[in-house]
Design an enzyme around this catalytic site. Sequence first.
Site, mmCIF file in Angstrom:
data_model
loop_
_atom_site.group_PDB
_atom_site.id
_atom_site.type_symbol
_atom_site.label_atom_id
_atom_site.label_comp_id
_atom_site.label_asym_id
_atom_site.label_seq_id
_atom_site.Cartn_x
_atom_site.Cartn_y
_atom_site.Cartn_z
ATOM 1 N N GLU A 79 0.845 -1.186 0.000
ATOM 2 C CA GLU A 79 0.000 0.000 0.000
ATOM 3 C C GLU A 79 0.883 1.239 0.000
ATOM 4 O O GLU A 79 2.114 1.139 0.059
ATOM 5 C CB GLU A 79 -0.945 0.002 1.216
ATOM 6 N N ASP A 129 -14.997 10.496 22.191
ATOM 7 C CA ASP A 129 -15.348 10.400 23.611
ATOM 8 C C ASP A 129 -14.134 10.246 24.515
ATOM 9 O O ASP A 129 -14.045 10.883 25.572
ATOM 10 C CB ASP A 129 -16.303 9.216 23.838
ATOM 11 N N HIS A 144 -8.514 10.348 4.029
ATOM 12 C CA HIS A 144 -8.261 9.283 3.063
ATOM 13 C C HIS A 144 -8.549 9.801 1.662
ATOM 14 O O HIS A 144 -9.582 10.425 1.427
ATOM 15 C CB HIS A 144 -9.126 8.061 3.357
ATOM 16 N N ARG A 196 -0.496 9.012 2.043
ATOM 17 C CA ARG A 196 -1.888 9.447 1.906
ATOM 18 C C ARG A 196 -2.060 10.958 1.897
ATOM 19 O O ARG A 196 -2.915 11.485 1.184
ATOM 20 C CB ARG A 196 -2.724 8.833 3.039
ATOM 21 N N HIS A 205 -10.461 10.280 7.824
ATOM 22 C CA HIS A 205 -10.318 8.828 7.944
ATOM 23 C C HIS A 205 -9.668 8.400 9.252
ATOM 24 O O HIS A 205 -10.110 7.447 9.882
ATOM 25 C CB HIS A 205 -9.487 8.308 6.770
ATOM 26 N N ARG A 224 -0.089 8.897 9.298
ATOM 27 C CA ARG A 224 -0.001 7.446 9.501
ATOM 28 C C ARG A 224 0.340 6.713 8.217
ATOM 29 O O ARG A 224 -0.274 6.937 7.175
ATOM 30 C CB ARG A 224 -1.334 6.922 10.043
#
Length: 590
Positions: A147, A256, A277, A326, A387, A422
Amino acid sequence: MTLAPAPANPHGLEAREGEGVVLASHLAAPEPGWTARADAVVVGSGIAGLTAALELRTRVPRVLLVTKGVLASGSTLWAQGGIAAALDPGDSPSAHLTDTLVAGAGVCDPRAVEVLVTEGPARVRELVAGGAVFDRAADGEIALTREGGHHADRIAHAGGDATGAEISRALVAQLDAVRSDPGIEVIEHALVLDLLTGPAGPDGEPGAVCGVTLHVIGEGTRDGVGAALAPAVVLATGGIGQVFRSSTNPVQATGDGIAAALRAGARLGDLEFVQFHPTVLWLGSGVRGQLTLVSEAVRGEGAYLLDTDGVRFMPAVHPMAELAPRDVVAHAIVTQLARTGSEHVLLDARHLGGDFLRRRFPTIHERLLEHGIDLTTDLVPVAPAQHYHSGGIVTDLVGRASLRGLYAAGEVACTGVHGANRLASNSLLEGLVFAHRAARDIAERVGAGELVPEDPEQRPGRAALVAGASRSRIQRLASSGPGVLRSGDGLRAAAEGLAGVRTDAHVVSHGSSGVVADPQTAEWETTNVHQVATVLTATALEREESRGGHARTDFPVPDDAWRLRIEARLDADGRLVTERVPLAGDVPPA
């Protein structure tokens, strides 16, 4: 249960940054009507929460696992692409480390990345031993693919494009197998409201975390608002997707855990680094809620990105073309949209062949067919959407947060692994590795008597409640402020708008005959969304550069002076404090 009153605190800390932002220290909620006790409370049932609970069950006498939905409803369920680990003999942890550091754009913690890549392969093999079924190559070994940002085939996948669902299934099955164990209790349909804390220190520093309050819907004796007391709490509550108008996250992802930690005084880090994303199914500008993700693995297998004129644009942007990190792809798409005046680009996988696409991506193929799009014959309209959140609750290498007794793992945590962006498929691995480490550390400290039960005290400061009807307004402000592309003017406008949101919906106003809203799930979640959006906007405004998932049009290039972490917390008076913290081994910039 009635909390003891908090002692007076005359030593409020002065804010270094974020001056003027004041947030509540707890949610408006009824007093707890019941109490449960455990050695550790785990909040969340994704890969991090389930891993922590299963590991703790074998090491401490009593574990309580709390989840907002049912066990199999965490964000892990939606992970398509896979889990990254150096499993191939031709690959190595050092190569995985290099790719992670490059994607993180200079602000990763190399120590955390080293832990991730060296322990990752063993943790993945343990998943397999525990029943997770990964796709296999012709030689019987785990099939590996590639990826964006990876220079080796190291992505293990299951069911073609249903990796998260398979991992969730395997972990839930392990937990179901020990449901009769009196040492573990599971409470489903429970929204955690606030962290409970003990007495503050002499200088007003936050007290130790000693449990949580939570609201349970229809669980028999565990119904309504209650308190779960424990010397250790693991937050594994996932992401912040519902802060934005468009996200791939499930509807439960309302920030939360981050908001609860913030209200308790914990340090948050890297909040401004939000991953959008690049390839999310575009169904029109008015679509809301959880959107359909078209996995990066589709590009990993050779799909192209085209603009609406049919031009393939990524080869001119980056040497890795569609497999660039990304943030690079998302920003390139937004730039191309501006050039062409379009609202989406097109993903072209047709040349990969129908049989291959149906076999490799059965879930994506079926979801697209539900919208009348055939991956094998059609161009797929896609655009960036929120994302993943690279920031969160600051932790050390064993998951400890800045408050004694508090741990965090998974997307809610800021371990330093992701830095500004990330690397694809590192998220499941991070949850797995660091939840395992946190559970072992808790067990050791509980066993040694370092973590012991404490009685909670009411924290000073006001309570907050934001009407659920305000959520769309907050999401609009977050999307236009700290969205894909940011600017000082946009961020200041978002901050001003967020400051104007009413946060006392439970209080009768002067001249009013009632309240705007009562304490209940929609209002609690919206209050969390508002607080996360407020702090995210403040840190994005402070960072005057572009790096990874943080792109400023008024500061378009990275600046070495910003190779640091912005940490945010609330002081004893509820004022937002931000501090610029050097990276591990770095010297603070002049």
